[in-house]
Scaffold this motif. Structure first.
Motif, PDB file in Angstrom:
ATOM      1  N   VAL A   1      11.341   9.355  12.661  1.00 45.92           N
ATOM      2  CA  VAL A   1      10.530  10.157  13.576  1.00 45.92           C
ATOM      3  C   VAL A   1       9.879  11.327  12.849  1.00 45.92           C
ATOM      4  O   VAL A   1       8.916  11.907  13.333  1.00 45.92           O
ATOM      5  CB  VAL A   1      11.386  10.691  14.750  1.00 45.92           C
ATOM      6  CG1 VAL A   1      11.854   9.546  15.613  1.00 45.92           C
ATOM      7  CG2 VAL A   1      12.576  11.495  14.248  1.00 45.92           C
ATOM      8  N   GLU A   2      10.414  11.686  11.699  1.00 45.63           N
ATOM      9  CA  GLU A   2       9.856  12.818  10.962  1.00 45.63           C
ATOM     10  C   GLU A   2       8.755  12.352  10.018  1.00 45.63           C
ATOM     11  O   GLU A   2       8.954  11.467   9.198  1.00 45.63           O
ATOM     12  CB  GLU A   2      10.951  13.518  10.149  1.00 45.63           C
ATOM     13  CG  GLU A   2      10.427  14.697   9.336  1.00 45.63           C
ATOM     14  CD  GLU A   2      11.499  15.351   8.499  1.00 45.63           C
ATOM     15  OE1 GLU A   2      11.192  16.350   7.832  1.00 45.63           O
ATOM     16  OE2 GLU A   2      12.639  14.860   8.503  1.00 45.63           O
ATOM     17  N   VAL A   3       7.587  12.947  10.141  1.00 44.75           N
ATOM     18  CA  VAL A   3       6.472  12.643   9.253  1.00 44.75           C
ATOM     19  C   VAL A   3       6.264  13.844   8.339  1.00 44.75           C
ATOM     20  O   VAL A   3       5.873  14.923   8.785  1.00 44.75           O
ATOM     21  CB  VAL A   3       5.177  12.347  10.044  1.00 44.75           C
ATOM     22  CG1 VAL A   3       4.033  12.082   9.080  1.00 44.75           C
ATOM     23  CG2 VAL A   3       5.396  11.164  10.970  1.00 44.75           C
ATOM     24  N   VAL A   4       6.569  13.659   7.068  1.00 40.99           N
ATOM     25  CA  VAL A   4       6.502  14.775   6.130  1.00 40.99           C
ATOM     26  C   VAL A   4       5.066  15.214   5.915  1.00 40.99           C
ATOM     27  O   VAL A   4       4.748  16.391   5.899  1.00 40.99           O
ATOM     28  CB  VAL A   4       7.149  14.376   4.784  1.00 40.99           C
ATOM     29  CG1 VAL A   4       6.993  15.501   3.766  1.00 40.99           C
ATOM     30  CG2 VAL A   4       8.631  14.053   4.983  1.00 40.99           C
ATOM     31  N   ASP A   5       4.161  14.255   5.755  1.00 41.61           N
ATOM     32  CA  ASP A   5       2.755  14.568   5.497  1.00 41.61           C
ATOM     33  C   ASP A   5       1.912  13.471   6.114  1.00 41.61           C
ATOM     34  O   ASP A   5       1.949  12.326   5.687  1.00 41.61           O
ATOM     35  CB  ASP A   5       2.507  14.654   3.984  1.00 41.61           C
ATOM     36  CG  ASP A   5       1.097  15.130   3.660  1.00 41.61           C
ATOM     37  OD1 ASP A   5       0.285  15.247   4.592  1.00 41.61           O
ATOM     38  OD2 ASP A   5       0.821  15.381   2.470  1.00 41.61           O
ATOM     39  N   SER A   6       1.162  13.827   7.154  1.00 39.87           N
ATOM     40  CA  SER A   6       0.361  12.832   7.868  1.00 39.87           C
ATOM     41  C   SER A   6      -1.037  12.673   7.279  1.00 39.87           C
ATOM     42  O   SER A   6      -1.831  11.901   7.796  1.00 39.87           O
ATOM     43  CB  SER A   6       0.246  13.229   9.349  1.00 39.87           C
ATOM     44  OG  SER A   6      -0.376  14.499   9.478  1.00 39.87           O
ATOM     45  N   THR A   7      -1.334  13.403   6.204  1.00 38.38           N
ATOM     46  CA  THR A   7      -2.648  13.290   5.577  1.00 38.38           C
ATOM     47  C   THR A   7      -2.836  11.876   5.020  1.00 38.38           C
ATOM     48  O   THR A   7      -1.971  11.377   4.303  1.00 38.38           O
ATOM     49  CB  THR A   7      -2.802  14.303   4.429  1.00 38.38           C
ATOM     50  OG1 THR A   7      -2.504  15.607   4.913  1.00 38.38           O
ATOM     51  CG2 THR A   7      -4.217  14.276   3.868  1.00 38.38           C
ATOM     52  N   PRO A   8      -3.933  11.204   5.328  1.00 39.87           N
ATOM     53  CA  PRO A   8      -4.153   9.835   4.826  1.00 39.87           C
ATOM     54  C   PRO A   8      -4.138   9.771   3.303  1.00 39.87           C
ATOM     55  O   PRO A   8      -4.550  10.728   2.624  1.00 39.87           O
ATOM     56  CB  PRO A   8      -5.538   9.479   5.386  1.00 39.87           C
ATOM     57  CG  PRO A   8      -5.720  10.360   6.574  1.00 39.87           C
ATOM     58  CD  PRO A   8      -5.025  11.640   6.224  1.00 39.87           C
ATOM     59  N   PHE A   9      -3.685   8.648   2.788  1.00 43.51           N
ATOM     60  CA  PHE A   9      -3.601   8.431   1.344  1.00 43.51           C
ATOM     61  C   PHE A   9      -4.936   8.700   0.662  1.00 43.51           C
ATOM     62  O   PHE A   9      -5.008   9.387  -0.358  1.00 43.51           O
ATOM     63  CB  PHE A   9      -3.149   6.992   1.077  1.00 43.51           C
ATOM     64  CG  PHE A   9      -3.239   6.577  -0.369  1.00 43.51           C
ATOM     65  CD1 PHE A   9      -2.209   6.835  -1.248  1.00 43.51           C
ATOM     66  CD2 PHE A   9      -4.370   5.925  -0.846  1.00 43.51           C
ATOM     67  CE1 PHE A   9      -2.297   6.465  -2.590  1.00 43.51           C
ATOM     68  CE2 PHE A   9      -4.475   5.548  -2.176  1.00 43.51           C
ATOM     69  CZ  PHE A   9      -3.429   5.819  -3.040  1.00 43.51           C
ATOM     70  N   ILE A  10      -6.024   8.150   1.215  1.00 41.38           N
ATOM     71  CA  ILE A  10      -7.332   8.274   0.588  1.00 41.38           C
ATOM     72  C   ILE A  10      -7.759   9.738   0.494  1.00 41.38           C
ATOM     73  O   ILE A  10      -8.310  10.172  -0.525  1.00 41.38           O
ATOM     74  CB  ILE A  10      -8.391   7.459   1.365  1.00 41.38           C
ATOM     75  CG1 ILE A  10      -8.022   5.970   1.352  1.00 41.38           C
ATOM     76  CG2 ILE A  10      -9.772   7.672   0.761  1.00 41.38           C
ATOM     77  CD1 ILE A  10      -7.978   5.350  -0.034  1.00 41.38           C
TER      78      ILE A  10
END
Length: 288
Positions: A268-277
């Motif tokens: 449930v924890e998203v450390v970094d939601s920034t897209p890979f690209i």
């Protein structure tokens, strides 16, 4: 055949709206079974009905072609030197696994002009909408170029063996990444363990060292036994998962893939939601 495959990918692109999870497989040194794991892990995920693209990023010295006993018609080198599309250079390997060969004759993609690299990013972004997982098989160790990829992925899988030199080099590689990205998740695979006790002990000592000196937690993804079947499969240039599905190594790989899918789907924890690209583009621009 290549055109047909490219057209199938385009059709999938038009009908799917997924966002692939990016995973880098790395090791501190060569010869620990990193590429072999990447190949068989990709096949194991595919057996769980996941859409997988294996991307050989050991550019110029890739091993995926060798491990499957095939010679790809195109590689990532052709994308840049012949202006082919990424869909054009995707090869189909054993059991229908789709992969991009590392090829030869190109040492880095980061020293290319900005126009070519932007084209690479744009087309790679499209592939992220086609697959569930994109597995980047990194070169051994860490270079300035590979670090940018490592800092951009969602997760890093580190392959080590119980050998002290392998563990030391793996620790150094993790330390290097942590200095630049203090929150990226790491999973550990202990390869070539003589038995489960040795594998558990190796992970325990490894994780304790990382916690003590880097203040980071690493999870155990799995332990792969020192199975002679693996070497036989490598000699025959076939993935062990297909060469002998019931051997101990294959069973371990299947367990690892199932555990990976189960645990990651419940995170449930998203450390970094920034897209890979977006992350990769930022690192590329900083390197200019």
């Amino acid at each position: 055949m290549v055109n047909d495959q490219a057209e199938r990918l385009r059709q999938r692109l038009n009908s799917l709206k997924t966002q692939a999870k990016s995973i880098a497989v790395m090791s501190g040194k060569g010869g620990v079974g990193k590429s072999n794991f990447s190949l068989n892990f990709s096949l194991a995920l595919q057996k769980e009905n996941k859409r997988v693209l294996l991307f050989d990023l050991d550019i110029g010295m890739g091993n995926i072609d060798i491990l499957i006993g095939e010679s790809s018609k195109y590689s990532i080198v052709d994308f840049f030197q012949k202006d082919l599309s990424l869909t054009d250079i995707i090869s189909t390997g054993p059991d229908g696994l789709e992969y991009i060969s590392g090829g030869s004759g190109l040492g880095t993609i980061f020293q290319l002009d900005e126009t070519k690299f932007q084209r690479f990013l744009q087309q790679l972004d499209l592939l992220f909408k086609v697959y569930d997982y994109i597995i980047f098989d990194m070169g051994a160790g860490i270079s300035e170029d590979s670090l940018r990829f490592l800092l951009s992925v969602d997760e890093i899988i580190v392959i080590t063996t119980p050998e002290p030199t392998s563990m030391t080099d793996a620790y150094s590689a993790i330390k290097h990444v942590c200095l630049n990205h203090p929150t990226i998740p790491f999973s550990i695979v202990v390869n070539r363990a003589f038995n489960k006790k040795v594998g558990d002990s190796t992970y325990s000592r490894f994780a304790q060292t990382i916690t003590q000196f880097l203040s980071r937690q690493v999870s155990l993804l799995g332990i792969i036994p020192d199975d002679s079947t693996i070497m036989k499969a490598v000699i025959d240039q076939k993935p062990v998962l297909l060469y002998q599905p019931n051997c101990q190594a294959s069973k371990a790989l299947i367990t690892i893939s199932k555990d990976f899918i189960r645990t990651k789907s419940t995170d449930v924890e998203v450390v970094d939601s920034t897209p890979f690209i977006s992350k990769l583009k930022n690192f590329f621009m900083k390197g200019r």
